[in-house]
Write a protein that holds these residues in place. Structure first.
Motif, mmCIF file in Angstrom:
data_model
loop_
_atom_site.group_PDB
_atom_site.id
_atom_site.type_symbol
_atom_site.label_atom_id
_atom_site.label_comp_id
_atom_site.label_asym_id
_atom_site.label_seq_id
_atom_site.Cartn_x
_atom_site.Cartn_y
_atom_site.Cartn_z
ATOM 1 N N LEU A 25 19.168 48.381 59.183
ATOM 2 C CA LEU A 25 18.947 46.755 59.579
ATOM 3 C C LEU A 25 19.081 46.658 61.147
ATOM 4 N N ALA A 26 19.796 47.526 61.786
ATOM 5 C CA ALA A 26 20.184 47.043 63.164
ATOM 6 C C ALA A 26 19.127 46.714 63.842
ATOM 7 N N GLY A 27 19.365 45.598 64.689
ATOM 8 C CA GLY A 27 18.379 44.962 65.594
ATOM 9 C C GLY A 27 17.356 44.356 64.908
ATOM 10 N N VAL A 28 17.408 44.038 63.423
ATOM 11 C CA VAL A 28 16.231 43.625 62.814
ATOM 12 C C VAL A 28 16.649 42.015 62.238
ATOM 13 N N ALA A 29 17.764 42.378 61.244
ATOM 14 C CA ALA A 29 18.591 41.263 60.669
ATOM 15 C C ALA A 29 19.859 40.718 61.243
ATOM 16 N N PRO A 30 20.286 39.469 60.992
ATOM 17 C CA PRO A 30 21.395 38.971 61.570
ATOM 18 C C PRO A 30 22.555 39.793 61.007
ATOM 19 N N ALA A 31 23.561 40.068 61.321
ATOM 20 C CA ALA A 31 24.838 40.625 60.870
ATOM 21 C C ALA A 31 25.248 39.806 59.769
ATOM 22 N N ARG A 32 25.558 40.557 58.679
ATOM 23 C CA ARG A 32 25.540 40.280 57.171
ATOM 24 C C ARG A 32 27.112 40.049 57.122
ATOM 25 N N ALA A 33 27.356 38.680 56.432
ATOM 26 C CA ALA A 33 28.865 38.516 56.162
ATOM 27 C C ALA A 33 29.726 39.496 55.509
ATOM 28 N N GLU A 34 31.034 39.693 55.552
ATOM 29 C CA GLU A 34 31.833 40.803 55.020
ATOM 30 C C GLU A 34 32.403 40.044 53.652
ATOM 31 N N VAL A 35 32.625 40.969 52.745
ATOM 32 C CA VAL A 35 33.046 40.823 51.537
ATOM 33 C C VAL A 35 34.582 40.123 51.897
ATOM 34 N N ASN A 36 34.709 39.151 51.481
ATOM 35 C CA ASN A 36 36.328 38.560 51.423
ATOM 36 C C ASN A 36 37.133 39.171 50.303
ATOM 37 N N TRP A 37 37.571 40.309 50.253
ATOM 38 C CA TRP A 37 38.224 40.913 49.400
ATOM 39 C C TRP A 37 39.645 40.210 48.849
ATOM 40 N N ARG A 38 40.152 39.331 50.034
ATOM 41 C CA ARG A 38 41.577 38.699 49.567
ATOM 42 C C ARG A 38 41.369 37.281 49.348
ATOM 43 N N LYS A 39 40.074 36.883 49.103
ATOM 44 C CA LYS A 39 39.877 35.422 48.496
ATOM 45 C C LYS A 39 40.680 35.085 47.230
ATOM 46 N N TYR A 40 40.975 36.056 46.383
ATOM 47 C CA TYR A 40 41.579 35.787 45.173
ATOM 48 C C TYR A 40 42.980 36.170 44.912
ATOM 49 N N ALA A 41 43.770 36.482 46.187
ATOM 50 C CA ALA A 41 44.752 37.170 46.203
ATOM 51 C C ALA A 41 45.801 35.953 45.320
ATOM 52 N N GLY A 42 46.788 36.989 44.283
ATOM 53 C CA GLY A 42 47.547 36.014 43.653
ATOM 54 C C GLY A 42 47.182 35.823 42.233
ATOM 55 N N THR A 43 45.777 36.095 41.891
ATOM 56 C CA THR A 43 45.396 35.940 40.581
ATOM 57 C C THR A 43 45.729 37.251 39.948
ATOM 58 N N THR A 44 45.893 37.063 38.489
ATOM 59 C CA THR A 44 46.313 38.083 37.812
ATOM 60 C C THR A 44 44.982 38.414 36.535
ATOM 61 N N LEU A 45 44.485 39.592 36.735
ATOM 62 C CA LEU A 45 43.519 39.887 35.671
ATOM 63 C C LEU A 45 44.041 40.600 34.585
ATOM 64 N N GLU A 46 43.370 40.584 33.072
ATOM 65 C CA GLU A 46 43.827 41.433 32.278
ATOM 66 C C GLU A 46 42.580 42.138 31.822
ATOM 67 N N VAL A 47 42.614 43.638 32.049
ATOM 68 C CA VAL A 47 41.567 44.412 31.932
ATOM 69 C C VAL A 47 41.562 45.505 30.715
ATOM 70 N N ASN A 48 40.535 45.506 29.645
ATOM 71 C CA ASN A 48 40.396 46.187 28.626
ATOM 72 C C ASN A 48 39.391 47.195 28.686
ATOM 73 N N LEU A 49 40.066 48.364 28.775
ATOM 74 C CA LEU A 49 39.647 49.755 28.932
ATOM 75 C C LEU A 49 39.337 50.795 27.809
ATOM 76 N N ILE A 50 38.207 51.475 27.595
ATOM 77 C CA ILE A 50 38.022 52.544 26.482
ATOM 78 C C ILE A 50 38.906 53.597 27.052
ATOM 79 N N LYS A 51 39.847 54.009 26.108
ATOM 80 C CA LYS A 51 40.451 55.573 26.433
ATOM 81 C C LYS A 51 39.531 56.601 26.765
ATOM 82 N N SER A 52 39.588 57.164 27.872
ATOM 83 C CA SER A 52 38.628 58.041 28.203
ATOM 84 C C SER A 52 38.991 58.468 29.756
#
Length: 444
Positions: A25-52
């Motif tokens: 995309l260089a020089g064609v599109a405007p720079a894309r916003a970065e993902v804000n990975w820390r936006k939800y800091a402090g949240t707790t998630l419960e994750v249900n996984l298959i044993k594998s």
């Protein structure tokens, strides 16, 4: 293992592919916003996984996600059958105890869609503050998005790991008979019968014969006729001429070239037989490969060929099953949960899964990255089979709610074939038995 993957920085979390995306995309599109990975800091998630091995990988590296995001993750793995029951009960109640759920697409996709149990991730995927620019549909095997999207095109669980069905073949046994790897279904039958020598305890072919487990073997062969178990209108089509021909092929391979007692074989028994070095070809998922290259378990280390499915009478198709990871519709933390799912299918996690032989990511950028491939413990032939199968991938089981009953009913018919029953009679009988079950389910 490459240190390259060990510490993803927040900025360039998927830098390996982000650079490629940005360069285009260089020089064609405007720079894309970065993902804000820390936006939800402090949240707790419960994750249900298959044993594998996939679940193991996600738990092993979960601290990295926590460091990246400031989100706390509580995850648990449950054996597959129990996990399916537990998630169904909790999701039906409308108050599941988990935000993220790992699903077996080939068994649960339709059930989850009908229940409305997954959050629609379509808008999240379009949001540059939530989604890395490299997370694009074109980076995934087609089957990944067939699994992820419902009929309206909404995206549920993200594609995590895929299992393509391949032919494992014993190079020494083939060489001893002067045989080449089969190119067509006809070649497959000829090779299986030429390799079979009961006096020497050698059999040309093995696949699942146990009822229920055997159904995907039949539906995988059916794909070679260019057909699925359902027709274009969603009606059961397991009694048409192509289905009967596929059942007859299953019967011939499994009665003329397979070891005694194969009616009791699931994948584990097939794998054990192949490990002993007395089986010419074993047909099953590519994910069962790691023990074959383990000198402590295998007599065939270095002798295994990993073959793409031969061409059927109409087409060449690699049967595909897979799993996904999604956000529950009831979650109060959907965006944070989505960040976890995006991390789970990221290049860094997928590379480790592949390198350990714990699973095959749906993403082309992982499978074709020379740095990632260097760290893969499996032989190059295994990776080649994965990459080639991805190009001809087709779902092997029907996308319906009563998929277990489908496997049971058709499976009984297939087991009867191993006892010498007539393919046309068995497929017609099994189809007539299952058809009302499917109609009730779709109407309900």
């Amino acid at each position: 293992m490459h240190s390259h993957w060990s510490h993803p920085s927040r900025r360039g979390f998927l830098a390996g592919t982000a650079a490629l995306g940005a360069a285009g995309l260089a020089g064609v599109a405007p720079a894309r916003a970065e993902v804000n990975w820390r936006k939800y800091a402090g949240t707790t998630l419960e994750v249900n996984l298959i044993k594998s091995p996939r679940g193991d990988t996600l738990q092993k590296y979960q601290a990295e996600f926590e460091a990246l995001t400031g989100i706390k993750v509580n995850s648990e793995q449950t054996p597959e059958q129990q996990q399916r029951q537990k998630t169904t009960i909790e999701l039906s109640s409308g108050k599941p105890s988990f935000d993220v759920v790992h699903i077996s697409y080939h068994v649960q996709k339709r059930q989850f869609e009908k229940g409305g149990w997954l959050a629609d991730l379509t808008s999240f995927l379009k949001d540059p503050s939530l989604t890395e620019p490299t997370l694009v549909e074109s980076d995934f095997a087609t089957a990944g998005w067939s699994f992820a999207k419902d009929k309206a095109g909404h995206i549920g669980a993200l594609p995590l790991s895929v299992d393509y069905w391949i032919i494992y073949w014993n190079k020494d046994l083939f060489a001893a008979k002067g045989l080449a790897y089969p190119e067509t279904f006809d070649d497959l039958v000829k090779a299986a019968e030429a390799l079979t020598d009961p006096a020497a305890g050698v059999y040309g072919f093995v696949a699942r014969g146990a009822k229920n487990a055997n159904t995907p073997v039949f539906t995988s062969l059916l794909l070679g006729w260019g057909k699925d178990s359902l027709d274009a209108d969603g009606r059961l089509a397991t009694d048409g001429p192509e289905a009967i021909a596929a059942a007859a092929l299953y019967q011939r391979l499994m009665t003329k070239s397979a070891p005694k007692g194969v009616t009791g074989f699931n994948w584990a028994e097939c794998q054990s037989a192949f490990l002993q070095g007395k089986i010419g070809m074993w047909f099953d998922g590519v994910g069962f490969a790691p023990p074959l290259e383990n000198p402590e378990k295998s007599r065939v280390v270095g002798k295994v060929g990993y073959g793409v499915m031969p061409k059927g009478p109409v087409t060449r198709a690699a049967a595909t099953t897979g799993d996904g990871i999604g956000v529950t519709a009831a979650s109060a933390h959907k965006e944070a949960a989505y960040l976890y799912c995006q991390w789970a299918i990221s290049k860094s996690v997928g590379a480790r899964m592949l390198q350990a032989g714990a699973g095959v990511p749906f993403r082309h950028s992982i499978l074709t990255d020379p740095e990632v491939i260097k760290g893969v413990t499996m032989p190059k032939g295994w990776i080649d089979a994965v990459v080639e199968s991805a190009k001809i991938s087709r779902l092997t089981l029907p996308v319906i709610v009563p998929v277990t009953e489908f496997r049971d009913v058709i499976g009984v018919g297939l087991t009867n074939l191993l006892g010498g029953a007539d393919p046309a009679a068995e497929m017609k009988r099994a189809t007539a038995e299952f058809r009302p079950v499917l109609e009730r389910s779709e109407a309900g």
